[in-house]
Design an enzyme around this catalytic site. Structure first.
Site, short mmCIF file in Angstrom:
data_model
loop_
_atom_site.label_atom_id
_atom_site.label_comp_id
_atom_site.label_asym_id
_atom_site.label_seq_id
_atom_site.Cartn_x
_atom_site.Cartn_y
_atom_site.Cartn_z
N TYR A 36 47.12 -60.46 57.28
CA TYR A 36 46.46 -59.16 57.41
C TYR A 36 44.99 -59.29 56.97
CZ TYR A 36 45.04 -54.37 56.84
OH TYR A 36 44.35 -53.21 56.95
N LEU A 85 40.79 -52.40 45.95
CA LEU A 85 40.00 -53.37 45.19
C LEU A 85 39.55 -54.50 46.10
CD1 LEU A 85 42.19 -53.79 41.97
CD2 LEU A 85 39.92 -52.75 42.07
N LYS A 122 48.52 -57.64 38.37
CA LYS A 122 48.50 -56.79 39.57
C LYS A 122 49.93 -56.68 40.09
CE LYS A 122 45.86 -55.96 43.75
NZ LYS A 122 46.97 -55.69 44.64
N GLU A 181 51.77 -48.17 39.03
CA GLU A 181 52.51 -48.76 40.14
C GLU A 181 54.00 -48.54 39.92
OE1 GLU A 181 50.29 -50.12 42.15
OE2 GLU A 181 51.36 -51.51 43.49
N LYS A 300 38.57 -56.07 35.16
CA LYS A 300 37.70 -54.89 35.09
C LYS A 300 36.72 -55.04 33.96
CE LYS A 300 41.02 -51.44 36.44
NZ LYS A 300 42.06 -50.56 35.98
N CYS A 436 81.53 -84.17 57.45
CA CYS A 436 81.87 -85.20 58.42
C CYS A 436 82.70 -86.21 57.64
CB CYS A 436 80.60 -85.83 58.95
SG CYS A 436 80.89 -87.41 59.75
N CYS A 442 79.44 -93.24 59.77
CA CYS A 442 78.46 -92.27 60.27
C CYS A 442 77.08 -92.74 59.79
CB CYS A 442 78.78 -90.89 59.72
SG CYS A 442 77.50 -89.66 60.00
S1 IVH Z 1 43.53 -50.80 39.17
C1 IVH Z 1 40.33 -48.80 42.37
N1 IVH Z 1 45.47 -52.17 38.18
O1 IVH Z 1 46.39 -52.70 43.57
C2 IVH Z 1 41.75 -49.16 42.24
N2 IVH Z 1 45.57 -51.63 40.47
O2 IVH Z 1 44.08 -53.02 45.62
C3 IVH Z 1 42.00 -49.60 40.85
N3 IVH Z 1 47.61 -52.45 41.58
O3 IVH Z 1 46.02 -49.51 44.84
C4 IVH Z 1 43.37 -50.03 40.71
N4 IVH Z 1 48.50 -53.39 39.82
O4 IVH Z 1 48.28 -50.13 43.94
C5 IVH Z 1 44.99 -51.61 39.29
N5 IVH Z 1 47.12 -53.40 37.11
C6 IVH Z 1 46.64 -52.82 38.22
C7 IVH Z 1 47.33 -52.85 39.45
C8 IVH Z 1 46.76 -52.26 40.56
C9 IVH Z 1 48.66 -53.14 41.10
C10 IVH Z 1 47.47 -52.05 42.98
C11 IVH Z 1 47.23 -50.59 43.12
C12 IVH Z 1 45.95 -50.47 43.88
C13 IVH Z 1 45.78 -51.83 44.48
C14 IVH Z 1 44.31 -52.17 44.56
#
Ligand code: IVH
Length: 691
Positions: A36, A85, A122, A181, A300, A436, A442
């Site tokens: 994707y 992100l 994530k 999430e 972040k 077998c 074999c």
């Molecule tokens: S922070 C501006 N923290 O990843 C968005 N996102 O591509 C800031 N996600 O839509 C999101 N774990 O569904 C953040 N620890 C985490 C995360 C997380 C999964 C997902 C979330 C978001 C996507 C961003």
């Protein structure tokens, strides 16, 4: 040219839109995340060639975060957009991220170095926005297209994954929003799929799809029953909150945790760029051991003030990035199922796949274990399948995507005969695997038997690898294991990629293996259920190969850790007619090192040590006290074996009166000779009663 470009962009926009819909609205993606991303990057490249005001730019799916909200759920406008992100990968990109932030904040030197980061895992699930008012959950929404989401409050309430009411001393204030999430643990997912299967209901390809599919159920009783979980990762609070407002992302998460929200403890606060990188490495190692799927980490800026200062692009914040690993699961096509024959004759179906990258590795094959597994997963030839590879685990076909099954897909039928030697296949009622039964005849089994025999922990013939074993068998140079010991330099030089040095080295290795220990030899035979440890135990217990060979089932089960299954397997192996000759030939070549014989004999619970136990004995001449048959019965009852002619492998010759050529041969070969008197003296009193 421009015409072509426009058409191409339209076609690709539609294609990408389709994939977005499948992923976000139907939880049934047809391509991997990598594919994707690749398609999106390609489209981005093409769109960059358009005039900025071009209408195709405005309608581009690249500008959309998720899917349009689904019918059936009420639509909710997010108070602030739910963004996406930017993705990065590789160590260098983390440094670049730090440098970019420093430059955008106009920081240099020590100040730039002083920037601090928060790193969260994530989670691979579905993003939720949760709005609270007066301490109560008032709205739960999915991301939808980032601006409008779906109202899934009833499902979130039913699933009981977040506090519905915050306790009295609510530290987060009258109005706040939590984002996080929703996901499913791997263990829960397995259990759910097993239950679904048992009930004949749809199974899910992965925990993410199961979680997302559950959240999208209009009937909230489904969410109530499914094992969902939630981790919070973001907080927006009003001015009335917390006496001491959090000033960093990590403090926000701490506050969320104190308020009763589940927050993942595996995270990193106040980190320098080097610490960020070290955390990413640790997280990647820990990834396969976690009970939930992650596809990367989110890095972040810690400082909320600096976050605000940096601000946002159209779809992504400037202050955060997703560091992603290659996905551990991908979709591909099941092109064919081929059957491989292993050392013990087990016929294993193997999936031939259209090459696909999974977890950073190109996967083309995956084992399917057995016929039952294929039926359970309902895999058809031509199916689109999910392939998984977690950590070091061998690739596995997780599930088919039946909706994508082509019309000409075919069911797999297990062959009735060995695909290599055309011999019969058998499957004991209680077993899942077809075998077998042609054994060494074999060629597939012969190659595997040869490789096992030469294995480092068996006869340790260094240099006898797969390519060589295959050639030796294919060219008919090794029909029996014993043929290995007849190979000459000239034979070996006829093989591909074989030079004089290598040939000589291999011949030395083969020659050295003649004097292997009995334990290695037993292991090297590749008897089913006889691993290295059992082989050692058997060698010590029986002392000599012949003793093992002649042992009754009862005697075998007296060896340590040998139960009826192992004992039967040994006896079946040692009494297979084709193998008897094979073994005789092989033993002629060997000069095995037996373990200390007293230890071996004394460990036999069955009576005291005797002269004949485990020995090969030949009778000759006329006996005074016993008939030949009686003498043979006595020797056999003492664990010896009686054969007709004298050879190198004869241990004892019992010579009566007027012994002739056998005595001469025994003398010439140095075989121990005993007369009838010594025989009488060597047999225990109970046996003498035979008289
Ligand atoms: S922070 C501006 N923290 O990843 C968005 N996102 O591509 C800031 N996600 O839509 C999101 N774990 O569904 C953040 N620890 C985490 C995360 C997380 C999964 C997902 C979330 C978001 C996507 C961003």
């Amino acid at each position: 040219m421009a015409e072509n470009l426009i058409d191409e962009i339209k076609r690709r926009q539609l294609e990408l839109l389709g994939h977005q819909r499948l992923y976000h609205a139907e939880d049934a993606p047809e391509i991997s995340d990598e594919t994707y991303d690749q398609l999106a990057r390609e489209l981005e490249g093409l769109e960059a060639q358009l005039d900025p005001q071009h209408p195709l730019k405005r309608q581009s799916p690249l500008g959309k975060v998720g899917a349009n909200p689904q019918r059936g759920f009420a639509t909710v406008a997010h108070e602030r957009p739910m963004l996406s992100l930017a993705n990065i990968a590789g160590q260098a990109s983390v440094h670049q991220f730090g440098e970019r932030l420093a430059s955008q904040l106009e920081l240099k030197g020590a100040q730039a170095q002083g920037l601090r980061y928060a790193v969260d895992l994530k989670f691979d699930g579905l993003a939720l926005s949760l709005r609270y008012r007066a301490g109560r959950l008032v709205m739960a929404a999915t991301r939808g297209d980032g601006t409008l989401g779906e109202d899934v409050t009833a499902n979130v309430e039913a699933a009981r994954i977040v506090p519905l009411k915050i306790n009295e001393n609510n530290i987060l204030g009258n109005e706040f929003e939590v984002r996080g999430e929703v996901f499913m643990a791997r263990s829960d997912f397995k259990q759910l799929n097993a239950n679904q299967q048992a009930r004949g209901e749809k199974t899910f390809a992965n925990p993410r799809n199961a979680a997302a599919g559950t959240m999208r159920q209009l009937d909230s009783s489904v969410a109530a029953l499914r094992p969902l979980r939630f981790f919070a990762y973001d907080l927006f609070i009003g001015p009335s909150a917390l006496a001491q407002q959090p000033s960093t992302h990590s403090q926000q998460l701490d506050a969320l945790k104190r308020a009763g929200f589940p927050v993942c403890d595996i995270r990193c606060a106040e980190a320098s760029i080097d610490q960020v990188i070290a955390f990413i490495d640790r997280a990647e190692t820990a990834r396969s051991d976690l009970d939930f799927d992650i596809d990367g980490v989110v890095v972040k800026l810690e400082s909320l003030t600096l976050q605000e200062q940096l601000g946002y692009l159209a779809r992504t914040p400037r202050f955060a990035v997703a560091y992603k690993w290659p996905s551990e699961q991908a979709m591909t096509r099941l092109v064919a199922i081929e059957c491989q024959v292993g050392r013990t004759g087990a016929v294993t179906p193997v999936a031939r796949l259209e090459p696909v990258r999974v977890g950073g590795v190109l996967v083309t094959n995956a084992t399917l274990h057995n016929e039952g597994e294929i039926a359970r997963k309902d895999l058809w030839l031509g199916d689109t399948v999910w392939v998984r590879r977690a950590g070091d685990v061998i690739p596995e076909v997780v599930a088919a995507v039946p909706e994508l099954r082509p019309k000409d897909a075919k069911r797999f039928v297990m062959p009735s005969h060995c695909p290599v030697c055309q011999g019969v296949l058998e499957r004991p009622a209680e077993e899942a695997v077809w075998r077998c039964v042609s054994g060494f005849s074999c060629s597939a089994q012969r190659v595997q038997a040869l490789l096992h025999f030469a294995h480092r922990r068996a006869l340790n013939i260094e240099g006898l690898g797969e390519r060589l074993a295959e050639q030796l068998v294919e060219r008919g140079m090794v029909r029996h294991l014993a043929d290995l010991y007849k190979l000459t330099e000239a034979d070996l030089l006829r093989l591909d990629r074989m030079g004089l040095k290598l040939a000589r080295k291999l011949l030395d290795e083969i020659a050295d293996s003649r004097t292997a220990s009995l334990a290695r030899f037993i292991f090297g035979l590749g008897i089913r259920h006889v691993g290295e440890k059992t082989a050692k135990d058997l060698a010590l217990f029986f002392g000599r190969f012949d003793a093992l060979r002649q042992a009754s089932l009862e005697q075998l089960t007296q060896a340590p850790d040998v139960g009826p299954v192992v004992a039967q397997s040994i006896q079946r192996f040692l009494s297979t007619p084709a193998l008897l000759a094979e073994l005789d030939l092989l033993l002629e070549c060997m000069n095995l090192q037996n373990p200390a014989s007293e230890q071996a004999q004394s460990s036999l619970v069955n009576g005291p040590p005797n002269l004949f136990f485990g020995k090969t004995v030949v009778l000759t001449g006329e006996l005074q006290f016993y008939s030949r048959e009686q003498a043979q019965a006595i020797i056999e009852s003492l664990g010896g074996r009686v054969t007709g002619s004298v050879s190198k492998r004869t241990d004892l010759l019992l010579a009566g009166q007027n012994a002739g050529s056998k005595l001469d041969k025994a003398n010439s070969l140095g075989v121990t000779v005993i007369d009838e008197e010594s025989f009488l003296g060597a047999i225990p009193p109970t046996e003498r009663d035979h008289e």
